[in-house]
Each structure stands twice: as C-alpha cells, then as structure tokens.
Motif scaffolding. Structure first.
Motif, PDB file in Angstrom:
ATOM      1  N   UNK A  96       0.814  -1.210   0.000  1.00 57.81           N
ATOM      2  CA  UNK A  96       0.000   0.000   0.000  1.00 57.81           C
ATOM      3  C   UNK A  96       0.848   1.261   0.000  1.00 57.81           C
ATOM      4  N   UNK A  97       2.156   1.106  -0.101  1.00 60.51           N
ATOM      5  CA  UNK A  97       3.030   2.257  -0.335  1.00 60.51           C
ATOM      6  C   UNK A  97       3.768   2.122  -1.659  1.00 60.51           C
ATOM      7  N   UNK A  98       3.504   1.035  -2.378  1.00 60.53           N
ATOM      8  CA  UNK A  98       4.020   0.911  -3.730  1.00 60.53           C
ATOM      9  C   UNK A  98       5.486   0.569  -3.854  1.00 60.53           C
ATOM     10  N   UNK A  99       6.054  -0.118  -2.866  1.00 62.80           N
ATOM     11  CA  UNK A  99       7.470  -0.429  -2.961  1.00 62.80           C
ATOM     12  C   UNK A  99       7.772  -1.433  -4.075  1.00 62.80           C
ATOM     13  N   UNK A 100       6.773  -2.162  -4.504  1.00 64.57           N
ATOM     14  CA  UNK A 100       6.974  -3.011  -5.680  1.00 64.57           C
ATOM     15  C   UNK A 100       7.355  -2.166  -6.899  1.00 64.57           C
ATOM     16  N   UNK A 101       6.743  -1.000  -7.023  1.00 69.61           N
ATOM     17  CA  UNK A 101       7.074  -0.101  -8.129  1.00 69.61           C
ATOM     18  C   UNK A 101       8.435   0.549  -7.937  1.00 69.61           C
ATOM     19  N   UNK A 102       8.790   0.874  -6.695  1.00 71.40           N
ATOM     20  CA  UNK A 102      10.111   1.448  -6.441  1.00 71.40           C
ATOM     21  C   UNK A 102      11.199   0.501  -6.939  1.00 71.40           C
ATOM     22  N   UNK A 103      11.071  -0.770  -6.567  1.00 70.08           N
ATOM     23  CA  UNK A 103      12.073  -1.747  -6.991  1.00 70.08           C
ATOM     24  C   UNK A 103      12.151  -1.842  -8.503  1.00 70.08           C
ATOM     25  N   UNK A 104      10.995  -1.886  -9.155  1.00 69.52           N
ATOM     26  CA  UNK A 104      10.986  -2.025 -10.615  1.00 69.52           C
ATOM     27  C   UNK A 104      11.525  -0.772 -11.291  1.00 69.52           C
ATOM     28  N   UNK A 345      -0.838   4.041   2.022  1.00 72.18           N
ATOM     29  CA  UNK A 345      -1.170   3.327   3.255  1.00 72.18           C
ATOM     30  C   UNK A 345      -2.672   3.069   3.390  1.00 72.18           C
ATOM     31  N   UNK A 346      -3.381   3.119   2.279  1.00 76.12           N
ATOM     32  CA  UNK A 346      -4.763   2.664   2.222  1.00 76.12           C
ATOM     33  C   UNK A 346      -4.824   1.402   1.369  1.00 76.12           C
ATOM     34  N   UNK A 347      -5.738   0.470   1.681  1.00 74.43           N
ATOM     35  CA  UNK A 347      -5.843  -0.742   0.845  1.00 74.43           C
ATOM     36  C   UNK A 347      -6.059  -0.420  -0.626  1.00 74.43           C
TER      37      UNK A 347
END
Length: 382
Positions: A96-104, A345-347
């Motif tokens: 919910x903070x988008x760290x998957x996108x940060x890594x990519x 930080x929201x679903x």
C-alpha cells in the motif's frame, strides 16, 4: 519526448528500457502479489537481485551482513550512480506504499543507464535496502559503510500525484511497553497494577500536549496489546509510536516532551515503563536541487504533470530513511503519481500499484530517473 528526440544517448536509454519492459512489469507484479514486511523480504530481495543479475549486474547478497540487502554493480567508471530499491510491505496492507514499483523503477533505470555507462565512464549500482517502513534499513547500511562510494543517489516513490521535491519529516520510532500486575478485576482489584490505564493516561497527555506543539509536528501511534480479558487487570501493554518534526534538531528537542507523557502513565498507575527505539532517527531530506531540476524537466518531457492539487501532493512529507542517505550523498527522491483517489497506506492504494496506470508510472519513473542520472553525470564528469 520531443525535447530529447535529438539526444542520441537518451534515445538509447529509452530503447534499452523498452526492451526490458516485460521483465520490469513482471517483477513489480510478483512483488505485489507476495508482500513481505521489513527484515523478512527474502523472496523479494532475491527476486529484484535476480533480475539485475540476468541483465549483467554483479550481485552481492547478503550485503554488509544484512540478509535481505544487496548490491548490484555494472561498469567500472570513476563516477558512481546508485539507484536505491525498496521492497518491504506494510503489515496487513501489503504494498500500500508501492514499494513493488520502487524496486521495478530503480531496476529499470539502472539497466537502461547501463546502455551508456562505459562511454560516460560510469559505474551503475542498485542497492537493495530493506525495512524502510519503520526499520531504518538504509541507516543500518550507512553504519556498515554503504553508500560511501556513490557520487549520486536516486529513487522515485509512488504517490497519488507527481511531486518533484521530497520534504520528509525527521522521525523517531518507539516501541512502548508498560508492565503492571495482574489481578481479578472484580474480586481483588486492589492487588492489580493496570498497565492499560498507564497507556490511557499517556495517550491523554499526548492529546493535550498537541495543543502546544508546532503545527508541523506529528505525534501518533497505536496500542498493539491492551490486555487479555476484561475480568483480568492487564499486566502488560504495548504500542508503537512515532514523533515527527521538520528537522532532526527539532525532533530531538521534542522527544523528551513526549517521553514525559509516557512517564506520566507510569507515575499515575505504578506500572513500569520501557521505551525502546525501533530504529535510529530518520533525518530530513537534503535535496540536490540541480539534479531535481533535471528530473523535473525529464519527467515533463514524458508528459508528467507537476501542477497538481496541493492537498493530493502531501505524500512528499512522509518520512524516509533516504533522508539519512541524503545527508552523506547528493540525492533526489521524487514522487510519481499512479492516479486514482486513494492515498498511500490505504488498501485501495495497494490496488492502484498494479495495472495499466501503475505500469505507465513504472516506465515513466524508470526513464526519468535514468535520464536524470545521465544529465548529472554529464555535468559532473570530465
């Protein structure tokens, strides 16, 4: 891209990024589907490092004794650019903070920049940094000697809208515990020491203290254990609390005032108080303004818009341990919008970090970062 169409190196970077687009989207999607919280990101960190290794980077993992940290390097030039990757998720909320996108984005930016690294005399690194969500992974790495070889560090963070400049609060993270004495709440109440009452007194004191704090200060937290049964006086309670301020100096001055509130709970009830830092303090951001100007222009060339509703733009105030890195290394930490009505930080924001709009943010963020790194290298290398 009209203003960069004549720039051969930027076009080569764009072409390289396009060639790995599928790999990056797949990486982001896998991370999103398998969230791991701080210090436990074993699969996530291995996945990110594996993609980089597949594209020619030499990977060191574990890195500096941290199992879920890594360092991936390509090139041997004298000027070193570091893309920082985060991949920890939020407990109960996933990405919910988008760290998957940060890594990519960091992975894609580094792979794309590597296409021109040799001719520019660059070393390109990706440093995988665990436990940003309160654990201070970058601070642990700093203390072990990471980042010192970097000439410039950068990353981009998802948000509802695009915001170029990060202005994070400095923050302290505390684990708070009260220990009292259990007793039957009806038969022997006088024999108990109520640890839950201690927490209630502290929270009331904090609520009153907020009236006298500067408007930019934040004090907030949760009680994670308030007792076991209504007919047993709680002998142990726990919580996690944050104190945020504009600067580290201001934060240190405020910490004692908040600690007094927790001490008041112990004094009023007779419970024993223990306050334990969960990490070292996160510092405010020291932004490389010239590099940020490059990022802003590059992002705008890709169609990103920084003329946004100020209310939607306040994710740039969120605390980050990237602030500590920026005290040592020239750095930027822009925010890239994924659209929609949800905020971090929201679903619903976790849901917004996959799909077509998120994938476009990934592409734009990776390319804007890579182009910015190129611009910085051109200015700062002979």
């Amino acid at each position: 891209m009209s203003d960069v169409s004549s720039d051969v190196q930027k076009q080569r970077i764009a072409d390289r990024l396009a060639a790995v687009d599928g790999d990056l989207i797949a990486l982001s999607t896998r991370l999103h589907a398998d969230p791991e919280i701080g210090w436990q990101e074993h699969r996530s960190s291995a996945d990110v490092a594996g993609v980089l290794a597949a594209h020619g980077f030499a990977v060191e993992q574990p890195y500096l004794g941290l199992d879920t940290a890594f360092r991936a390097v390509i090139g041997t030039g004298a000027f070193t650019i570091g893309f920082l990757a985060e991949y920890d998720a939020l407990p109960g909320l996933g990405h919910a903070c988008g760290h998957n996108l940060i890594s990519a984005m960091s992975t894609g930016g580094a792979i794309a920049l590597a296409a021109v690294a040799d001719e520019l005399g660059l070393t390109v690194e990706v440093i995988g940094t665990p436990a940003e969500e309160g654990g201070g992974g970058k601070i642990e790495l700093l203390e072990r000697g990471a980042f010192t070889e970097l000439d410039f560090a950068l990353m981009a963070h998802p948000a509802p809208v695009d915001v170029a400049e990060a202005r994070p609060f400095a923050v302290t993270h505390w684990h708070v515990e009260y220990r009292g004495r259990a007793a039957h709440a009806a038969a022997y109440p006088e024999r108990g020491v109520n640890a839950n009452d201690a927490f209630l007194v502290a929270q009331l004191a904090i609520a009153l203290l907020r009236q006298q704090l500067p408007g930019s200060v934040r004090v907030h937290g949760v009680q994670t254990n308030g007792g076991e049964a209504p007919n047993a006086i709680p002998e142990r309670t726990e919580g996690r609390w944050y104190v945020r301020a504009e600067t580290t100096e201001q934060l240190i001055a405020l910490e004692q005032r908040v600690l007094h509130c927790f001490e008041a709970g112990a004094l009023a009830t007779g419970a024993e108080l223990t306050v334990t830092p969960e990490s070292q303090r996160y510092a405010e951001m020291r932004t490389d303004e010239r590099a940020l100007d490059h990022y802003r222009r590059n992002a705008q060339a890709l169609g990103r818009d920084f003329d946004v509703d100020p209310v939607a733009a306040t994710m740039n105030r969120a605390s980050t341990d990237m602030g500590n890195v920026s005290q040592l290394v020239d750095a930027i930490h822009p925010y890239i919008g994924v659209g929609g009505d949800a905020s971090n930080h929201q679903p619903a924001f976790a849901a917004a970090c996959v799909g077509a709009r998120a994938e476009q943010a990934l592409r734009d963020g990776a390319l804007a970062l890579a182009w910015t790194a190129l611009d910085v290298a051109r200015e700062r290398t002979p």
